[in-house]
Design a protein around this motif. Structure first.
Motif, PDB file in Angstrom:
ATOM      1  N   PHE A 164       0.838  -1.175   0.197  1.00 27.43           N
ATOM      2  CA  PHE A 164      -0.062   0.141   0.129  1.00 27.43           C
ATOM      3  C   PHE A 164       0.938   1.408  -0.003  1.00 27.43           C
ATOM      4  O   PHE A 164       0.547   2.281  -0.722  1.00 27.43           O
ATOM      5  N   LEU A 165       1.980   1.234   0.961  1.00 28.54           N
ATOM      6  CA  LEU A 165       2.829   2.261   0.837  1.00 28.54           C
ATOM      7  C   LEU A 165       3.490   2.727  -0.471  1.00 28.54           C
ATOM      8  O   LEU A 165       3.931   3.532  -0.646  1.00 28.54           O
ATOM      9  N   LYS A 166       3.883   1.537  -1.125  1.00 27.31           N
ATOM     10  CA  LYS A 166       4.757   1.815  -2.227  1.00 27.31           C
ATOM     11  C   LYS A 166       3.972   2.712  -3.341  1.00 27.31           C
ATOM     12  O   LYS A 166       4.483   3.254  -4.102  1.00 27.31           O
ATOM     13  N   GLN A 167       2.725   2.745  -3.200  1.00 26.66           N
ATOM     14  CA  GLN A 167       2.030   3.527  -4.097  1.00 26.66           C
ATOM     15  C   GLN A 167       2.318   5.029  -4.004  1.00 26.66           C
ATOM     16  O   GLN A 167       1.851   5.779  -4.919  1.00 26.66           O
TER      17      GLN A 167
ATOM     18  N   MET B 195       1.532   1.257  10.685  1.00 27.51           N
ATOM     19  CA  MET B 195       2.313   2.383  11.319  1.00 27.51           C
ATOM     20  C   MET B 195       3.947   1.755  11.603  1.00 27.51           C
ATOM     21  O   MET B 195       4.813   2.812  11.329  1.00 27.51           O
ATOM     22  N   ASP B 196       4.022   0.438  11.938  1.00 23.11           N
ATOM     23  CA  ASP B 196       5.756   0.152  12.132  1.00 23.11           C
ATOM     24  C   ASP B 196       6.332   0.188  10.673  1.00 23.11           C
ATOM     25  O   ASP B 196       7.375   0.681  10.790  1.00 23.11           O
ATOM     26  N   VAL B 197       5.573  -0.233   9.654  1.00 18.50           N
ATOM     27  CA  VAL B 197       6.543  -0.160   8.262  1.00 18.50           C
ATOM     28  C   VAL B 197       6.683   1.454   7.902  1.00 18.50           C
ATOM     29  O   VAL B 197       7.773   1.633   7.365  1.00 18.50           O
ATOM     30  N   GLY B 198       5.481   2.178   8.205  1.00 17.65           N
ATOM     31  CA  GLY B 198       5.751   3.487   7.708  1.00 17.65           C
ATOM     32  C   GLY B 198       6.789   4.411   8.333  1.00 17.65           C
ATOM     33  O   GLY B 198       7.381   5.322   7.903  1.00 17.65           O
ATOM     34  N   SER B 199       7.069   4.031   9.804  1.00 13.78           N
ATOM     35  CA  SER B 199       7.998   4.690  10.544  1.00 13.78           C
ATOM     36  C   SER B 199       9.488   4.187  10.203  1.00 13.78           C
ATOM     37  O   SER B 199      10.131   4.621  10.861  1.00 13.78           O
ATOM     38  N   PRO B 207       3.776   8.930   3.401  1.00 15.35           N
ATOM     39  CA  PRO B 207       3.044   9.998   4.305  1.00 15.35           C
ATOM     40  C   PRO B 207       3.111   9.429   5.534  1.00 15.35           C
ATOM     41  O   PRO B 207       2.865   8.010   5.577  1.00 15.35           O
ATOM     42  N   PRO B 208       3.454   9.835   6.727  1.00 13.47           N
ATOM     43  CA  PRO B 208       3.285   9.073   8.000  1.00 13.47           C
ATOM     44  C   PRO B 208       2.010   8.639   8.431  1.00 13.47           C
ATOM     45  O   PRO B 208       0.956   9.679   7.884  1.00 13.47           O
TER      46      PRO B 208
END
Lengths: 169, 375
Positions: A164-167, B195-199, B207-208
């Motif tokens: 999801f964040l890769k997008q 949250m863990d992956v994003g941080s 985006p956080p």
């Protein structure tokens, strides 16, 4: 196997070896009926003292014996909400398919997660030692399975979150 | 609600069929898709144009969209293909937008497929352009008491989300609701992983993301029914870096599809758990089978509850014989009906009197003796 778990399972095994001495005993109250006395509990002279084996506050095993039947009830470890729902789902799944196991009870005893009912007929059809091995193996496998499921769910969540964040890149 | 693919597969197939047809064909289709999206495609042999009308629920009924589609949205649609596409004013009754397509002006190469795909994703273009406009041009009159007012966006009737403009960033807040308690637990586990992956350092540019079980302070003052959830609140901090150039489109599309993404993940996880349980059960049953007493060197297979199966078999047999009897009875009745289809007046009485078989003996009956003695 970790030491505390090994001790717990050994204790359960020894208790089962002592308790699984069942014989055919027709019902004393109804003619030509043969019922597992541990379920009815109408004749106290046919019941033995129940044995409760606790590994800790969350994990325990209740073994109730009578002259012609034995009931084993297990409470499985559930550390958090996720393990709670996974254990509930899995054990309910097995209980609904109790006919595949023969010795499994469709509904667990109150206060426990899963129950087995072994009668003298099962002891005639199956080897006693292997039946005990199955129960002990089951207890070990349930713990392992729930831990693996929890890890799989977390791993899947992590992968999906990464995708999801890769997008955003 | 849109799926993860922007282009509508059914619409794309119909447009390709019209485009690839050797001669003009008659088409009159109404398509209905998830999220109250409606398409109307009309093409006739007499006219060289194809008309495509779209009706879709708009994102927000707030300040920005008083009626219809904004000029920004219309311009985004025109940019799909300036030659082959034209907007018809006014749109067809009951629809928000009507496009006139001229397939003869499309080039005969891969470019045509790209244009048709973009036309099929016009609904996604409409929705994402609305959010893009909001992210770029927030009305400063919405600032009340030094705080930016949250804008409520309704992409799906029961799943609104909020966009809050702040200095140097835009916060998108998603109140999460689930029907089942187990869905809540699986989703919560997913949000914590998010949250863990994003941080982590590798994902510094994304985006956080934050998850909290209680509404964030930015949403104070919003209606209670919008803030009552069982899955908590997920928020993304979008900075100017995330909406520059081509990233704006990706960011907007990801935000619009966040709910669908989460629901899809939860559903797939449940399916995975079910499959895993099934395979585990098979292995446990195999262990039990080994405990069966061996006869002639073979392990007896567990047949479930054999006693119950015998009972079922016996019941089946008895019901079978009853069924056979019933069928015979129906058959003879049918024969009688066929034989006596021709009705002759008075024949029934004749048959009853002369053609019936007499009862020769009866186990229960008796033969009345004639009275020989006279009084």
């Amino acid at each position: 196997m970790a030491n505390p778990l090994k001790l717990y399972l050994t204790c359960v095994r020894n208790t089962l070896e002592a308790a699984l001495c069942l014989q055919n005993f027709p019902c004393q109250e109804v003619e030509r009926h043969n019922k597992p006395e541990v379920e009815l509990k109408t004749s106290p002279e046919l019941l033995l003292n129940p044995v409760l084996i606790c590994r800790n506050e969350a994990e325990k095993c209740l073994i109730e014996t009578s002259i012609n039947s034995l009931r084993i009830s297990l409470k499985v470890k559930q550390a958090d909400e996720l393990e709670n729902i996974l254990a509930k789902k899995f054990l309910r799944f097995l209980s609904m398919r109790a006919e595949a196991f023969q010795v499994l009870r469709r509904k667990p005893v109150q206060g426990y997660d899963i129950s087995f009912l072994i009668t003298n007929y099962h002891c005639e059809e199956m080897q006693k030692q292997k039946l005990i091995d199955f129960i002990v193996q089951f207890m070990e496998d349930i713990d392992k399975e729930i831990s693996e499921l929890k890890m799989s769910v977390s791993t899947r969540g992590r992968l999906v979150a990464s995708e999801f964040l890769k997008q955003f890149l | 609600m849109s799926s993860f693919e922007r282009a509508s597969p059914a619409l794309k197939e119909i447009l390709l069929r019209i485009y690839n047809a050797e001669k003009a064909i008659e088409v009159d289709h109404h398509l209905y898709e998830f999220g109250s999206v409606e398409y109307y495609i009309k093409s006739s042999a007499s006219e060289p144009f194809t008309y495509l009308s779209i009706s879709t629920p708009l994102l927000s009924q707030g300040v920005f969209l008083s009626y219809g589609l904004s000029p920004y949205t219309l311009q985004m649609i025109r940019d799909i293909s300036i030659d082959a596409l034209d907007i018809v004013e006014p749109p067809t009754d009951g629809y928000q937008l009507t496009l006139r397509l001229d397939f003869s002006k499309l080039p005969h190469n891969k470019e045509s497929l790209k244009v048709i795909t973009e036309v099929s994703s016009v609904q996604a273009v409409i929705l994402s352009s609305q959010l893009k406009e909001m992210l770029q041009n927030v009305n400063s009159w919405d600032i009340s008491q030094g705080m930016y007012k949250p804008i409520k966006l309704i992409y799906h009737p029961r799943e609104p989300f909020y966009v809050i403009r702040q200095p140097e960033k835009i916060v998108a807040v998603f109140p999460m609701r689930f029907k089942d308690h187990s869905d809540v637990i699986i989703a919560t586990s997913f949000f914590q992983e998010l949250m863990d992956v994003g941080s982590s350092g590798k994902w510094a540019k994304v985006p956080p993301c934050n998850w909290s079980p209680i509404p964030p302070p930015e949403l104070r003052g919003e209606p209670f029914e919008d803030l009552s959830t069982n899955g908590g609140f997920v928020s993304f901090d979008i900075s100017s870096h995330h909406v520059e150039g081509k990233r704006l489109d990706k960011t907007v599309w990801s935000l619009l599809n966040f709910y669908a993404y989460v629901k899809h993940h939860v559903k797939c996880t449940r399916g995975f758990i079910q499959r895993r349980m099934r395979s585990r059960m098979d292995s446990l049953v195999q262990v039990l089978e080994k405990s069966m007493i061996q006869e002639n060197g073979e392990i007896k297979k567990i047949k479930g509850n054999a006693g119950w199966k015998k009972m079922k078999k016996w019941m089946k047999l008895t019901s079978k014989s009853k069924m056979i009897k019933r069928r015979c009875h129906d058959f003879t009745k049918k024969i009688k009906r066929i034989r006596f289809r021709i009705k002759i007046l008075g024949f029934g009485r004749l048959r009853r009197r002369w053609l019936t078989m007499p009862n020769l003996s009866s186990s229960m009956g008796y033969t009345k003796l004639k009275n020989t003695t006279s009084n």
